[in-house]
Enzyme design. Structure first.
Site, PDB file in Angstrom:
ATOM      1  N   ASP A  10     -44.027  81.067 -16.320  1.00 37.46           N
ATOM      2  CA  ASP A  10     -44.326  79.750 -17.293  1.00 37.46           C
ATOM      3  C   ASP A  10     -46.038  79.891 -17.444  1.00 37.46           C
ATOM      4  O   ASP A  10     -46.294  80.100 -16.622  1.00 37.46           O
ATOM      5  CB  ASP A  10     -43.861  78.630 -16.493  1.00 37.46           C
ATOM      6  CG  ASP A  10     -43.288  77.305 -17.506  1.00 37.46           C
ATOM      7  OD1 ASP A  10     -43.647  77.144 -18.554  1.00 37.46           O
ATOM      8  OD2 ASP A  10     -44.427  75.880 -17.174  1.00 37.46           O
ATOM      9  N   LEU A  11     -46.318  78.398 -18.439  1.00 43.34           N
ATOM     10  CA  LEU A  11     -47.327  78.447 -18.773  1.00 43.34           C
ATOM     11  C   LEU A  11     -47.768  77.339 -18.550  1.00 43.34           C
ATOM     12  O   LEU A  11     -49.208  78.189 -17.493  1.00 43.34           O
ATOM     13  CB  LEU A  11     -47.451  78.622 -20.826  1.00 43.34           C
ATOM     14  CG  LEU A  11     -48.552  78.978 -21.244  1.00 43.34           C
ATOM     15  CD1 LEU A  11     -49.865  80.068 -20.758  1.00 43.34           C
ATOM     16  CD2 LEU A  11     -49.150  78.508 -22.825  1.00 43.34           C
ATOM     17  N   ASP A  12     -47.708  76.835 -18.719  1.00 47.11           N
ATOM     18  CA  ASP A  12     -48.041  74.992 -18.550  1.00 47.11           C
ATOM     19  C   ASP A  12     -48.401  74.993 -16.788  1.00 47.11           C
ATOM     20  O   ASP A  12     -47.100  75.157 -16.619  1.00 47.11           O
ATOM     21  CB  ASP A  12     -48.121  74.037 -19.216  1.00 47.11           C
ATOM     22  CG  ASP A  12     -48.250  74.188 -21.160  1.00 47.11           C
ATOM     23  OD1 ASP A  12     -48.543  75.071 -21.752  1.00 47.11           O
ATOM     24  OD2 ASP A  12     -47.181  73.299 -22.037  1.00 47.11           O
ATOM     25  N   THR A  18     -52.477  73.185 -19.710  1.00 46.65           N
ATOM     26  CA  THR A  18     -52.574  71.578 -20.937  1.00 46.65           C
ATOM     27  C   THR A  18     -51.748  70.677 -21.189  1.00 46.65           C
ATOM     28  O   THR A  18     -52.108  69.781 -22.100  1.00 46.65           O
ATOM     29  CB  THR A  18     -52.401  73.090 -22.197  1.00 46.65           C
ATOM     30  OG1 THR A  18     -50.994  73.163 -21.321  1.00 46.65           O
ATOM     31  CG2 THR A  18     -53.300  75.017 -21.525  1.00 46.65           C
ATOM     32  N   LYS A  46     -42.376  67.470 -17.900  1.00 49.06           N
ATOM     33  CA  LYS A  46     -43.073  68.780 -18.016  1.00 49.06           C
ATOM     34  C   LYS A  46     -41.681  69.747 -18.871  1.00 49.06           C
ATOM     35  O   LYS A  46     -40.236  69.699 -17.830  1.00 49.06           O
ATOM     36  CB  LYS A  46     -43.196  69.228 -16.622  1.00 49.06           C
ATOM     37  CG  LYS A  46     -45.108  68.716 -16.188  1.00 49.06           C
ATOM     38  CD  LYS A  46     -44.777  69.200 -15.324  1.00 49.06           C
ATOM     39  CE  LYS A  46     -46.430  69.287 -14.163  1.00 49.06           C
ATOM     40  NZ  LYS A  46     -46.819  69.264 -13.195  1.00 49.06           N
ATOM     41  N   SER A 116     -42.035  80.285 -21.791  1.00 42.72           N
ATOM     42  CA  SER A 116     -42.667  79.483 -22.336  1.00 42.72           C
ATOM     43  C   SER A 116     -42.440  78.888 -23.157  1.00 42.72           C
ATOM     44  O   SER A 116     -41.790  79.551 -24.064  1.00 42.72           O
ATOM     45  CB  SER A 116     -44.286  79.297 -22.052  1.00 42.72           C
ATOM     46  OG  SER A 116     -44.331  78.242 -23.094  1.00 42.72           O
ATOM     47  N   ALA A 117     -42.184  76.972 -22.723  1.00 37.20           N
ATOM     48  CA  ALA A 117     -41.393  76.404 -24.282  1.00 37.20           C
ATOM     49  C   ALA A 117     -42.570  75.738 -25.641  1.00 37.20           C
ATOM     50  O   ALA A 117     -42.253  75.417 -26.377  1.00 37.20           O
ATOM     51  CB  ALA A 117     -40.822  75.078 -23.210  1.00 37.20           C
ATOM     52  N   LYS A 147     -35.702  74.162 -21.645  1.00 32.81           N
ATOM     53  CA  LYS A 147     -34.857  74.647 -20.012  1.00 32.81           C
ATOM     54  C   LYS A 147     -34.307  72.296 -19.452  1.00 32.81           C
ATOM     55  O   LYS A 147     -34.413  71.574 -20.574  1.00 32.81           O
ATOM     56  CB  LYS A 147     -35.947  74.693 -19.376  1.00 32.81           C
ATOM     57  CG  LYS A 147     -37.247  75.500 -19.347  1.00 32.81           C
ATOM     58  CD  LYS A 147     -37.681  75.617 -18.547  1.00 32.81           C
ATOM     59  CE  LYS A 147     -39.406  77.241 -19.054  1.00 32.81           C
ATOM     60  NZ  LYS A 147     -40.399  77.411 -18.368  1.00 32.81           N
ATOM     61  N   GLU A 171     -42.623  78.834 -11.331  1.00 33.64           N
ATOM     62  CA  GLU A 171     -42.635  77.337 -12.058  1.00 33.64           C
ATOM     63  C   GLU A 171     -42.937  76.082 -11.807  1.00 33.64           C
ATOM     64  O   GLU A 171     -43.575  75.831 -10.531  1.00 33.64           O
ATOM     65  CB  GLU A 171     -41.261  77.732 -12.460  1.00 33.64           C
ATOM     66  CG  GLU A 171     -40.526  77.269 -14.059  1.00 33.64           C
ATOM     67  CD  GLU A 171     -40.898  77.056 -15.086  1.00 33.64           C
ATOM     68  OE1 GLU A 171     -42.223  75.288 -15.191  1.00 33.64           O
ATOM     69  OE2 GLU A 171     -40.378  76.723 -16.417  1.00 33.64           O
ATOM     70  N   ASP A 172     -43.945  75.368 -12.286  1.00 34.89           N
ATOM     71  CA  ASP A 172     -44.299  74.097 -11.584  1.00 34.89           C
ATOM     72  C   ASP A 172     -43.276  72.524 -12.373  1.00 34.89           C
ATOM     73  O   ASP A 172     -43.612  72.049 -12.152  1.00 34.89           O
ATOM     74  CB  ASP A 172     -45.805  74.051 -12.213  1.00 34.89           C
ATOM     75  CG  ASP A 172     -45.686  73.616 -13.533  1.00 34.89           C
ATOM     76  OD1 ASP A 172     -45.241  74.120 -15.202  1.00 34.89           O
ATOM     77  OD2 ASP A 172     -46.810  72.416 -14.321  1.00 34.89           O
TER      78      ASP A 172
END
Length: 223
Positions: A10-12, A18, A46, A116-117, A147, A171-172
């Site tokens: 995942d990104l954020d 971000t 999130k 990522s979304a 997600k 994932e966070d």
């Protein structure tokens, strides 16, 4: 047993943070509409798509807007503000340990995928200077389901010709972990263990973590 598995990130909140920029942009929009938006509210978004996030925020602010054109206008306004913030990002905003971890994966010739979304993932990766690490980038511009649907991770695995059982998702967010499990992936929760208890293992971040430790923990089936 897992060996050199594809890694899907995942990104954020995993590679960079971000969330603070999303918060600033959503709060600005909420204030324009006459109510406030808290950091606690922001945490609940999130892994949620932009459209669904807007609907939740309007619900929290007790604002009823059903006109699709107006909803799109508001989402676009928020995104313009957010873009203004992220276009100023620098490589210093990569979270601790992430670059070393990606370097380790590259040396081991392990496929690296973004799942990522975010519809702005490409801009962010370019700004923080790590686009070239990724063998495939699946973001909100390439998916139709958010997600906890596993679509983003399934597309990521497919892009590098890997099966879910050969991939580890980092994932966070609880919705992201749920999506990965639904898709049949191995899961590593990054961050707060209270919110990630369904993940097969949990790490606080990538600082001082090596890939072999992740493999050993997953293969041992421990948290």
């Amino acid at each position: 047993m897992l060996k050199n598995s594809t890694c899907i990130f995942d990104l954020d909140g995993v590679i960079c943070d971000t969330a603070k920029y999303h918060f600033k942009a959503w709060r600005r929009l909420a204030n324009e509409l006459g109510f406030d938006f808290t950091e606690e509210d922001n945490e609940k978004l999130k892994g949620v798509s932009r459209t669904e996030s807007l609907k939740l925020i309007l619900q929290w602010g007790k604002k009823e807007i059903t006109d699709e054109a107006e909803l799109e206008r508001l989402a676009d306004m928020k995104n313009e503000w957010y873009l203004d913030y992220i276009t100023r990002m620098t490589p210093e905003e990569i979270l601790p340990g992430v670059k070393n971890f990606l370097d380790e994966l590259k040396k081991k010739k392990i496929k690296i995928v973004l799942g990522s979304a975010s519809k702005n993932a490409q801009i962010i990766l370019d700004k923080i200077g790590i686009t070239d690490y990724f063998d495939a980038i699946i973001d909100g511009t390439k998916t139709t389901k958010s997600k906890p649907d596993p679509e983003v991770f399934l597309l990521g695995a497919e892009a590098v010709k890997a099966k879910p059982k050969e991939c580890i998702v980092f994932e966070d967010a609880q919705k992201g972990i749920e999506a990965a499990l639904k898709g049949g992936f191995y899961t590593v929760g990054v961050g707060n263990s209270d919110a990630l208890e369904e993940a097969q293992i949990i790490i606080p971040g990538f600082e001082y973590i090596e890939y072999k430790e992740i493999l050993e923990a997953l293969n041992a089936g421990t948290k």
